[in-house]
Design an enzyme around this catalytic site. Structure first.
Site, mmCIF file in Angstrom:
data_model
loop_
_atom_site.group_PDB
_atom_site.id
_atom_site.type_symbol
_atom_site.label_atom_id
_atom_site.label_comp_id
_atom_site.label_asym_id
_atom_site.label_seq_id
_atom_site.Cartn_x
_atom_site.Cartn_y
_atom_site.Cartn_z
ATOM 1 N N GLY A 36 40.528 5.894 -8.679
ATOM 2 C CA GLY A 36 41.319 4.687 -8.940
ATOM 3 C C GLY A 36 40.655 3.786 -9.976
ATOM 4 C CG ASP B 31 40.975 10.140 -5.769
ATOM 5 O OD1 ASP B 31 40.686 9.024 -6.221
ATOM 6 O OD2 ASP B 31 42.104 10.400 -5.289
ATOM 7 C CG LEU C 147 36.538 -0.993 -7.581
ATOM 8 C CD1 LEU C 147 35.824 -1.974 -8.521
ATOM 9 C CD2 LEU C 147 36.716 -1.636 -6.205
ATOM 10 C CE1 TYR D 170 45.933 -3.230 -1.239
ATOM 11 C CE2 TYR D 170 46.645 -5.367 -2.067
ATOM 12 C CZ TYR D 170 45.693 -4.368 -1.998
ATOM 13 O OH TYR D 170 44.521 -4.498 -2.685
ATOM 14 C CE LYS E 220 43.028 -3.464 0.682
ATOM 15 N NZ LYS E 220 41.965 -2.459 0.765
#
Ligand code: AKB
Length: 321
Positions: free
Chosen positions: A13, A36, A15, A143, A147
């Site tokens: 991804g 991944d 980051l 999302y 989180k």
């Protein structure tokens, strides 16, 4: 010094690609395994890379055992905009993989675990300006809900199982070495690519939508800093607020125009506008600054200069290949 063997989950991804390189520099390529569910792209294929699906608990546990892993950076997640299109998949991926990693930390007595949270964990009734570390959290996206729940799980595993888990609430992350996938803040990455290739950009947020943002170099530094910090300095075990800059689309466009005067921007807001409207505009990161010395290096002008200096060569390389 204790020898670390590091596993990065979701390394492909936005980051992960840059954090992997930061970890190579710190610990040596031989001590970092990037994983991944998809084959490695670009720079990732220059180090240890393996396919690993963190949703498959046995596969994950076997991998940790076989490779004598001591630390995990668990970055795999479905982001805010994509998550709204497939909420159950987003929930399952974001939550189940985290619990598997936290259970693995207990089972294999891992030295420490890193897991990212986000400003998406806040919601419409959270104070919007200088959002405090501890405040109302009523996320509206799947999302964001994942989180927020994940933060509570991290804190629970720290208090009840002694897992040394560390976390940051990232703002929108802006980098040019890899493209983001499925976030609401992605416009602030796309705009630089389009400024160079097309000299114009159509933005999916309104011109005055302020959001907290951070240059990727600072995000990587913050991540490595909190993971390197002595255990007793990490006092927040849910997730730390961190901040660097806040701007709106009109401001980033004006900054780009200082380098590319002919650049134009138009606005065509879509469903991502209401997600952006539910998030903070700026963040109070004083706890991170005080506890483990967090300090950003980049603001909008310096970030724009750096990206517009380096991105054209990268795009030219891609055309040649
Ligand atoms: C997103 O826009 O979904 C992410 C985030 C703010 O966590 N970049």
């Amino acid at each position: 010094m204790k020898k670390h063997k590091i596993l990065i989950i979701g390394a492909g991804g936005q980051l992960g690609t840059e954090l992997t390189q930061g970890l190579w520099n710190l610990y040596g390529k031989e001590n970092v395994i990037a994983t991944d569910i998809k084959d490695p792209q670009g720079i990732l294929s220059q180090g240890n890379f393996e396919i690993l699906d963190a949703l498959k608990q046995k596969q994950l546990f076997d991998f940790i055992k076989k490779n004598s892993i001591t630390q995990i950076y668990h970055l795999a997640a479905v982001l805010s905009a994509t998550g709204e299109k497939n909420p159950k998949f987003a929930w399952n991926l974001n939550m189940d993989s985290l619990i598997h990693v936290l259970d693995a930390a207990v089972e294999f007595k891992l030295d420490r675990v890193y897991w990212p949270s986000s400003i998406a964990a806040f919601g419409p009734t959270t104070p919007k300006l200088n959002t405090p570390q501890h405040t109302v959290m009523d996320p509206t996206t799947i999302y964001g809900i994942s989180k927020f729940a994940g933060e509570r799980w991290c804190d629970w595993y720290f208090r009840n199982k002694g897992v040394d888990v560390r976390s940051l609430r990232y703002p929108g992350l802006i980098g040019y070495k890899s493209k983001p996938g499925g976030g609401t803040t992605d416009y602030a990455v796309d705009i630089y690519f389009k400024a160079i290739t097309d000299k114009k950009y159509e933005c999916f947020l309104k011109e005055d939508t302020y959001l907290p943002m951070m240059y990727m170099d600072d995000a990587v530094k913050a991540t490595l800093d909190i993971m390197e910090a002595p255990k007793e300095k990490v006092k927040v075990r849910s997730s730390y607020n961190i901040a660097a800059m806040s701007f709106c689309p009109a401001e980033i466009a004006a900054e780009i125009r200082k380098h590319i005067p002919e650049f134009t921007i138009s606005y065509n807001p879509d469903f991502r506008q209401s997600i952006a409207d539910s998030w903070p505009k700026s963040i109070d990161d004083s706890a991170a600054r005080k506890d483990w010395g967090w300090q950003p290096a980049f603001a909008l002008a310096s970030m724009t200069e750096d990206i517009l200096q380096n991105l054209p060569a990268l795009l030219a390389d891609e055309v040649e290949k």
